[in-house]
Each structure stands twice: as structure tokens, then as C-alpha cells.
Motif scaffolding. Structure first.
Motif, short mmCIF file in Angstrom:
data_model
loop_
_atom_site.label_atom_id
_atom_site.label_comp_id
_atom_site.label_asym_id
_atom_site.label_seq_id
_atom_site.Cartn_x
_atom_site.Cartn_y
_atom_site.Cartn_z
N HIS A 173 173.56 75.45 96.30
CA HIS A 173 173.21 75.64 97.71
C HIS A 173 172.55 74.36 98.26
O HIS A 173 172.84 73.94 99.38
N GLU A 174 171.67 73.75 97.46
CA GLU A 174 171.02 72.50 97.87
C GLU A 174 172.07 71.39 98.04
O GLU A 174 172.00 70.61 98.99
N VAL A 175 173.02 71.33 97.13
CA VAL A 175 174.10 70.33 97.22
C VAL A 175 174.88 70.54 98.51
O VAL A 175 175.17 69.59 99.24
N ASP A 176 175.20 71.81 98.80
CA ASP A 176 175.96 72.13 100.01
C ASP A 176 175.21 71.78 101.29
O ASP A 176 175.82 71.46 102.31
N LYS A 177 173.87 71.83 101.22
CA LYS A 177 173.05 71.48 102.39
C LYS A 177 172.99 69.96 102.59
O LYS A 177 172.48 69.50 103.60
N GLY A 178 173.48 69.21 101.62
CA GLY A 178 173.48 67.76 101.75
C GLY A 178 172.25 67.07 101.18
O GLY A 178 172.03 65.88 101.43
N VAL A 179 171.44 67.79 100.42
CA VAL A 179 170.27 67.19 99.80
C VAL A 179 170.74 66.16 98.77
O VAL A 179 171.72 66.39 98.06
N LYS A 180 170.05 65.03 98.68
CA LYS A 180 170.43 63.98 97.74
C LYS A 180 170.36 64.52 96.31
O LYS A 180 169.42 65.23 95.94
N LYS A 181 171.35 64.13 95.52
CA LYS A 181 171.41 64.61 94.13
C LYS A 181 170.17 64.22 93.34
O LYS A 181 169.67 65.00 92.52
N LYS A 182 169.66 63.04 93.58
CA LYS A 182 168.45 62.57 92.89
C LYS A 182 167.29 63.52 93.19
O LYS A 182 166.52 63.89 92.29
N ASP A 183 167.16 63.94 94.45
CA ASP A 183 166.08 64.84 94.85
C ASP A 183 166.25 66.23 94.24
O ASP A 183 165.27 66.87 93.84
#
Length: 126
Positions: A17-27
Motif C-alpha cells: 500500500h505504501e509503494v502504491d502511494k508513491g512512498v520512496k522505497k528507502k523510506d
């Protein structure tokens, strides 16, 4: 050596879900305390994770043991040995698995290749 973190299916879905929201992978990796390569594996297995039976969302693994009752008996035995600080090795675990399988009536059970290979993934002992 750092201890490997074992995420539940629910946590893996939160990561997706975080990935889909566009959050940086590192974060995302920092937030969930996982290495970047684990995050990549989760993303690669997106379909399996999202299609997994949601009624079992606390599960730690997408795989199941072929001889589940043998796997449960072995895990319980491992925890007992660790609680008593008794050193155990891979061959000793396999021998115990064979003993449990025989006691449970699985004469055809051959050991690790017959379903206990997921033991390592299902526990944080290693």
C-alpha cells in the motif's frame, strides 16, 4: 549478525500500500525495518501476497508444510530445546522430524524434502 525480521502477510500488504502511494522505497524499508532486497522481493511477489487467503492474515509465510502436524511438533520441540539451552543442529532436527512423522503414522515421510523445508521461513530461530 542481525536477526532477520519476519513480516506477516498483513504487514506485507501494508508495505505494498505504501509503494502504491508513491512512498520512496528507502523510506518504506526504514519504516518497516527491512533491507531493500526484502522490499524488492515483497514487490516481486505482489500477486501472491494480495491473493493470499485474507482470513489467515497473521500468517508469516505463503507456503505451508505438507505434513503440518509434523512441522508443528518439530517447532514445539525446537522451542523446548532452546528454552533449555540445549544445542541443536540441522541433522538432529531432521532426525527428530523423522521420529515425529513415524509416531504420527507417516511411514512415507522422508524428512526435509517432504515439507519441513518451510520450517526455516516459518520461524525466527535462524
Amino acid at each position: 549478525m542481525s536477526k532477520q525480521k519476519c513480516l506477516s502477510i498483513k504487514e506485507k500488504n501494508l508495505i505494498l500500500h505504501e509503494v502504491d502511494k508513491g512512498v520512496k522505497k528507502k523510506d518504506i524499508a526504514l519504516k518497516f525495518g527491512i533491507p531493500p532486497n526484502s522490499l524488492s522481493t515483497i514487490i516481486k511477489n505482489r500477486d501472491k501476497i494480495q491473493n493470499y487467503d485474507s482470513s489467515n492474515s497473521c500468517s508469516k509465510s505463503l507456503k505451508t508444510c505438507v505434513y503440518e502436524d509434523v512441522g508443528e511438533a518439530v517447532l514445539k520441540w525446537i522451542h523446548t530445546m532452546l528454552d533449555k539451552n540445549v544445542p541443536i543442529s540441522g541433522p538432529f532436527i531432521i532426525e527428530k522430524a523423522l521420529q515425529f512423522a513415524k509416531a504420527l503414522g507417516y511411514d512415507e515421510f522422508q524428512g526435509i524434502n517432504d515439507g519441513l523445508k518451510n520450517l526455516r521461513e516459518d520461524t525466527e530461530l535462524w
